[in-house]
Motif scaffolding. Sequence first.
Motif, short mmCIF file in Angstrom:
data_model
loop_
_atom_site.label_atom_id
_atom_site.label_comp_id
_atom_site.label_asym_id
_atom_site.label_seq_id
_atom_site.Cartn_x
_atom_site.Cartn_y
_atom_site.Cartn_z
N GLY A 23 35.36 41.25 40.85
CA GLY A 23 34.64 40.75 39.69
C GLY A 23 33.44 41.60 39.31
N PRO A 24 32.53 41.89 40.27
CA PRO A 24 31.39 42.75 39.95
C PRO A 24 31.79 44.14 39.46
N TYR A 25 32.89 44.69 39.98
CA TYR A 25 33.34 46.00 39.48
C TYR A 25 33.75 45.90 38.02
N ALA A 26 34.49 44.83 37.68
CA ALA A 26 34.90 44.64 36.29
C ALA A 26 33.69 44.51 35.37
N THR A 27 32.71 43.70 35.77
CA THR A 27 31.56 43.50 34.88
C THR A 27 30.67 44.74 34.81
N MET A 28 30.64 45.54 35.88
CA MET A 28 29.88 46.79 35.80
C MET A 28 30.52 47.75 34.80
N SER A 127 39.20 34.50 35.54
CA SER A 127 39.24 34.04 36.93
C SER A 127 39.91 35.10 37.79
N VAL A 128 39.27 35.45 38.89
CA VAL A 128 39.81 36.40 39.85
C VAL A 128 40.08 35.63 41.15
N THR A 129 41.33 35.64 41.60
CA THR A 129 41.68 34.95 42.83
C THR A 129 42.42 35.89 43.77
N GLY A 130 42.65 35.42 44.97
CA GLY A 130 43.40 36.22 45.93
C GLY A 130 44.89 36.14 45.70
N PHE A 131 45.40 34.90 45.53
CA PHE A 131 46.84 34.69 45.47
C PHE A 131 47.22 33.71 44.37
N GLY A 132 46.45 33.67 43.30
CA GLY A 132 46.75 32.80 42.18
C GLY A 132 46.10 31.43 42.32
N ALA A 173 39.47 47.04 43.76
CA ALA A 173 39.12 47.91 42.63
C ALA A 173 40.17 47.84 41.53
N ILE A 174 41.45 47.86 41.91
CA ILE A 174 42.51 47.76 40.92
C ILE A 174 42.48 46.41 40.22
N THR A 175 42.23 45.36 40.98
CA THR A 175 42.13 44.03 40.38
C THR A 175 40.96 43.97 39.41
N GLY A 176 39.84 44.62 39.77
CA GLY A 176 38.71 44.68 38.85
C GLY A 176 39.07 45.39 37.56
N LEU A 177 39.83 46.47 37.66
CA LEU A 177 40.29 47.17 36.46
C LEU A 177 41.16 46.25 35.61
N HIS A 178 42.08 45.53 36.25
CA HIS A 178 42.93 44.60 35.51
C HIS A 178 42.09 43.51 34.85
N ALA A 179 41.07 43.04 35.55
CA ALA A 179 40.19 42.02 34.96
C ALA A 179 39.48 42.55 33.72
N VAL A 199 41.69 34.35 31.15
CA VAL A 199 42.28 35.55 31.74
C VAL A 199 42.36 35.31 33.25
N GLU A 200 43.54 35.47 33.83
CA GLU A 200 43.69 35.29 35.27
C GLU A 200 44.25 36.56 35.90
N VAL A 201 43.61 37.04 36.94
CA VAL A 201 44.12 38.14 37.74
C VAL A 201 44.03 37.74 39.20
N ASN A 202 44.91 38.29 40.02
CA ASN A 202 44.83 38.00 41.45
C ASN A 202 45.19 39.24 42.25
N LEU A 203 44.73 39.30 43.47
CA LEU A 203 44.91 40.48 44.31
C LEU A 203 46.38 40.77 44.59
N LEU A 204 47.16 39.75 44.88
CA LEU A 204 48.56 39.98 45.22
C LEU A 204 49.33 40.57 44.05
N SER A 205 49.17 40.00 42.86
CA SER A 205 49.87 40.53 41.69
C SER A 205 49.41 41.94 41.38
N SER A 206 48.12 42.21 41.57
CA SER A 206 47.60 43.54 41.28
C SER A 206 48.15 44.58 42.24
N VAL A 207 48.23 44.24 43.53
CA VAL A 207 48.75 45.23 44.49
C VAL A 207 50.23 45.46 44.24
#
Length: 375
Positions: A23-28, A127-132, A173-179, A199-207
């Motif tokens: 999240g902080p990477y996305a907002t930066m 919303s940024v989650t780990g697994f949805g 980092a990739i999830t932040g980019l997607h966010a 907007v929903e992103v999660n780590l598993l879908s991003s990887v």
Amino acid sequence: MTVTEPGALTGMRIVDFSRVLAGPYATMLLSDFGAEVIRLERPGVGDDTRGWGPPWYEGESTYFLGLNRNKTSVAFDLTSETDRAMARELISGADVVVENFKPGTLERYGFGYEQLAAEHPALVYCSVTGFGSGKGAHLPGYDLIAQATGGLMSITGHPETGPAKVGVAMVDAITGLHAALGIQTALIHRLRTGQGQRVEVNLLSSVLASLTNQVSGHILTGNVPKLMGNAHPSVAPYQPVATADRPLAIAAANDKQFIALCRALGRPELAEDPRYRSNTDRVTHREALIEDLENVFRTRDADHWFTVLVDAGVPAGPINDIGQAVALAESLGLEPVVLPDDEPEGRGIAQVRNPIRLSRTPATYRTNPPKLPVR
């Protein structure tokens, strides 16, 4: 730095409930283009990364400093009625809310998407989650766990030593980019319709998405990729090779480049060897191919071969450490290190440059990351 116009996102307010990296990477990234980002941090403690060190810079975590320029922070206790009222006031003037709490947490305090959208229908809520937010809502969202469960570690490492994580929190980092991409896409929709959305992103879908050719090969053929060290499953030679002193990465990804490689090494006959005539042949006989190539590469050092191969039009590069990588970017005029413009001389904290270059509204580096907020 010459800025010809206000930032592309100047005038946009983001209220950032998020912590740690994605999240902080996305907002930066968004703040670099002019967005006002207001972080809500726990009183006296702040973001978890404020305590993640060493290394430290003047008593502050370099981890935190690398993710939070161009932002302000305010102390926020979710259980405090006064603080919740303050957050609602900030949100009333906001365009975007970003959060990465465990699903259901913010809803208990009146900050869920449906609750806020009812009052602010133009709000973009990320919303940024780990697994949805469904069946995986209870699973912890840490980069290491996502690398492990998402398949990345199963193809990263050597058969002899086993799986290995990537040396940085790459999934975060990739999830932040997607966010950031999702937020900007939702904002474009809002420009056309006036409507916000979630907007929903999660780590598993991003990887999984970032596994690109590897996951595509599995989905389409049922093949399950295995550990291959630094080799490529579909291209050869596309890996580091040993030289007289240190490894050199080579990427002869097509027949033309392979022929140029063989000529540069003084072994043009290798390109005519039936085992190596096509990329498929080279992949099939990768082990023998690398042995033949390394017999030549081991005669000179990596810097010598780097020069020879670049002159021959063959993609190659030595395996640099991070200091050497920064130095390379500097030597190429990419100016990888920046300082904020609005801090007193000598007080600016150096940061890595935003990689996105816009000709009219470039990224700006205005302020240092915020100090820990106090009451």
